[in-house]
Design a protein around this motif. Structure first.
Motif, PDB file in Angstrom:
ATOM      1  N   ASP A   1       0.755  -1.242   0.116  1.00 44.51           N
ATOM      2  CA  ASP A   1       0.081   0.119   0.055  1.00 44.51           C
ATOM      3  C   ASP A   1       1.071   1.164   0.086  1.00 44.51           C
ATOM      4  O   ASP A   1       0.393   2.186   0.254  1.00 44.51           O
ATOM      5  N   ARG A   2       2.140   1.167  -0.209  1.00 48.90           N
ATOM      6  CA  ARG A   2       2.865   2.508  -0.356  1.00 48.90           C
ATOM      7  C   ARG A   2       2.337   3.309  -1.230  1.00 48.90           C
ATOM      8  O   ARG A   2       2.239   2.992  -2.470  1.00 48.90           O
ATOM      9  N   PRO A   3       2.114   4.731  -0.952  1.00 45.22           N
ATOM     10  CA  PRO A   3       1.630   5.532  -1.913  1.00 45.22           C
ATOM     11  C   PRO A   3       2.441   5.679  -3.058  1.00 45.22           C
ATOM     12  O   PRO A   3       3.688   5.866  -2.852  1.00 45.22           O
TER      13      PRO A   3
ATOM     14  N   LEU B   1      25.555  14.578   2.736  1.00 41.26           N
ATOM     15  CA  LEU B   1      24.515  14.405   1.601  1.00 41.26           C
ATOM     16  C   LEU B   1      23.293  13.294   1.977  1.00 41.26           C
ATOM     17  O   LEU B   1      23.536  12.298   2.536  1.00 41.26           O
ATOM     18  N   GLN B   2      22.111  14.054   1.774  1.00 49.80           N
ATOM     19  CA  GLN B   2      20.743  13.287   2.009  1.00 49.80           C
ATOM     20  C   GLN B   2      20.235  12.623   0.810  1.00 49.80           C
ATOM     21  O   GLN B   2      20.223  13.246  -0.253  1.00 49.80           O
ATOM     22  N   LEU B   3      19.477  11.564   0.988  1.00 45.17           N
ATOM     23  CA  LEU B   3      18.570  11.222  -0.043  1.00 45.17           C
ATOM     24  C   LEU B   3      17.222  11.288   0.245  1.00 45.17           C
ATOM     25  O   LEU B   3      16.976  11.152   1.649  1.00 45.17           O
ATOM     26  N   LEU B   4      16.471  11.840  -0.317  1.00 44.91           N
ATOM     27  CA  LEU B   4      15.065  12.068  -0.036  1.00 44.91           C
ATOM     28  C   LEU B   4      13.954  11.426  -1.006  1.00 44.91           C
ATOM     29  O   LEU B   4      14.066  11.688  -2.150  1.00 44.91           O
ATOM     30  N   LYS B   5      13.003  10.534  -0.284  1.00 46.28           N
ATOM     31  CA  LYS B   5      11.941   9.952  -1.196  1.00 46.28           C
ATOM     32  C   LYS B   5      10.758  10.831  -0.815  1.00 46.28           C
ATOM     33  O   LYS B   5      10.354  11.009   0.080  1.00 46.28           O
ATOM     34  N   ALA B   6      10.192  11.395  -2.036  1.00 44.64           N
ATOM     35  CA  ALA B   6       9.094  12.213  -2.028  1.00 44.64           C
ATOM     36  C   ALA B   6       7.976  11.083  -2.269  1.00 44.64           C
ATOM     37  O   ALA B   6       7.960  10.193  -3.218  1.00 44.64           O
ATOM     38  N   LEU B   7       6.870  11.372  -1.531  1.00 43.31           N
ATOM     39  CA  LEU B   7       5.641  10.490  -1.784  1.00 43.31           C
ATOM     40  C   LEU B   7       4.476  11.273  -1.618  1.00 43.31           C
ATOM     41  O   LEU B   7       4.459  12.134  -1.094  1.00 43.31           O
ATOM     42  N   GLU B   8       3.384  10.800  -2.179  1.00 44.07           N
ATOM     43  CA  GLU B   8       2.218  11.513  -2.109  1.00 44.07           C
ATOM     44  C   GLU B   8       0.808  10.651  -1.535  1.00 44.07           C
ATOM     45  O   GLU B   8       1.082   9.337  -1.818  1.00 44.07           O
ATOM     46  N   GLN B   9       0.159  11.142  -0.682  1.00 45.42           N
ATOM     47  CA  GLN B   9      -1.051  10.473  -0.075  1.00 45.42           C
ATOM     48  C   GLN B   9      -2.025  11.473   0.169  1.00 45.42           C
ATOM     49  O   GLN B   9      -2.067  12.293   0.839  1.00 45.42           O
ATOM     50  N   LYS B  10      -3.336  11.085  -0.496  1.00 45.42           N
ATOM     51  CA  LYS B  10      -4.428  11.831  -0.254  1.00 45.42           C
ATOM     52  C   LYS B  10      -4.291  13.411  -0.758  1.00 45.42           C
ATOM     53  O   LYS B  10      -4.470  14.354  -0.015  1.00 45.42           O
ATOM     54  N   ASP B  11      -3.605  13.454  -2.018  1.00 46.14           N
ATOM     55  CA  ASP B  11      -3.199  14.675  -2.354  1.00 46.14           C
ATOM     56  C   ASP B  11      -2.464  15.674  -1.892  1.00 46.14           C
ATOM     57  O   ASP B  11      -2.160  16.688  -2.042  1.00 46.14           O
TER      58      ASP B  11
ATOM     59  N   GLN C   1       5.801  11.411 -10.688  1.00 47.54           N
ATOM     60  CA  GLN C   1       6.869  11.580  -9.765  1.00 47.54           C
ATOM     61  C   GLN C   1       7.603  13.108  -9.656  1.00 47.54           C
ATOM     62  O   GLN C   1       8.169  13.536  -8.654  1.00 47.54           O
ATOM     63  N   ASN C   2       7.777  13.469 -10.929  1.00 53.38           N
ATOM     64  CA  ASN C   2       8.426  15.013 -11.120  1.00 53.38           C
ATOM     65  C   ASN C   2       7.729  15.715 -10.444  1.00 53.38           C
ATOM     66  O   ASN C   2       8.153  16.703  -9.646  1.00 53.38           O
ATOM     67  N   LYS C   3       6.252  15.889 -10.444  1.00 54.14           N
ATOM     68  CA  LYS C   3       5.419  16.836  -9.685  1.00 54.14           C
ATOM     69  C   LYS C   3       5.471  16.812  -8.288  1.00 54.14           C
ATOM     70  O   LYS C   3       5.556  17.779  -7.309  1.00 54.14           O
ATOM     71  N   ILE C   4       5.744  15.247  -7.833  1.00 55.47           N
ATOM     72  CA  ILE C   4       5.780  14.948  -6.396  1.00 55.47           C
ATOM     73  C   ILE C   4       7.024  15.504  -5.850  1.00 55.47           C
ATOM     74  O   ILE C   4       7.096  16.097  -4.735  1.00 55.47           O
TER      75      ILE C   4
END
Length: 226
Positions: free
Chosen positions: A22-24, A112-122, A33-36
């Protein structure tokens, strides 16, 4: 924690994200993904500030003592390509700047950080993780880190946006063994599409779509020997 152990830890975290049914935003288009990514980086800039030493801190929702700090968003400059450069206004440097990564080599202290961008319910959220830190490992700056210059073309992991961002700064002319104290002079934020995207990365992390956040002090810029 050494880099190898940190790599295994982050790999476990990213594998957990990848395996979650269920990973958003798992199976999404590159365009979405670019927009997120873009929205998440703006959110990051809104929620963080430069501390006195130029390191990046998150605003507290409970402690009002950090209210006088300026959000990074107000200091950020967005390049036409889509990456951000944020200069620490309290850091003054007047040394050499970079021409290009083939002509010049650099000595740099960085997180240096890695950042994972995710979306949930807009709405978007992000999961940052420090993957490499010279400050937290040896405490000494590094010559030509892998995101800046690699010698083997087949193994090149250079990130053009980081290189272009670094060109906007001057070196502080510190020497590694004389002035270990770090006064971070800025920040470069690179959305995943301008980093390693959905290709392999130099950190042995199988997760893709990882944005990069570099907090650094550029110690020296010297001409590369031919």
């Amino acid at each position: 924690m050494d880099l190898k152990k940190l790599g295994f830890l982050l790999l476990a975290v990213f594998v957990f994200w990848s395996c979650s049914e269920d990973r958003p935003g798992f199976f999404i288009s590159q365009n979405k993904q670019n927009k997120i990514d873009d929205r998440a980086l703006v959110k990051y800039l809104e929620e963080h500030y430069f501390a006195e030493d130029g390191s990046v801190k998150v605003f507290s929702s409970k402690d009002k003592s950090d209210d006088h700090y300026t959000p990074l968003k107000e200091l950020a400059e967005k390049a036409p390509e889509g990456y951000y450069v944020v200069k620490n206004p309290k850091h003054q440097a007047a040394g050499r700047s970079i021409s290009d990564n083939q002509t010049d080599k650099i000595l740099i202290q960085y997180n240096l950080q890695l950042l994972k961008a995710l979306e949930q319910k807009d709405s978007v959220y992000y999961l940052p993780a420090t993957i490499v830190s010279t400050v937290n490992s040896t405490g000494l700056p590094e010559w030509d880190p892998v995101f800046y210059h690699t010698t083997k073309e087949a193994d090149s992991y250079e990130v053009k946006s980081i290189i272009e961002g670094l060109k906007k700064f001057k070196s502080s002319e510190k020497k590694a063994d004389e002035e270990p104290y770090v006064n971070f002079q800025g920040l470069i934020l690179v959305p995943s599409r301008l980093a390693h995207g959905r290709s392999s990365n130099p950190f042995n992390i199988k997760e893709t779509d990882l944005s990069l956040i570099l907090n650094f002090e550029l110690y020296q810029v010297v001409q590369r020997k031919k």
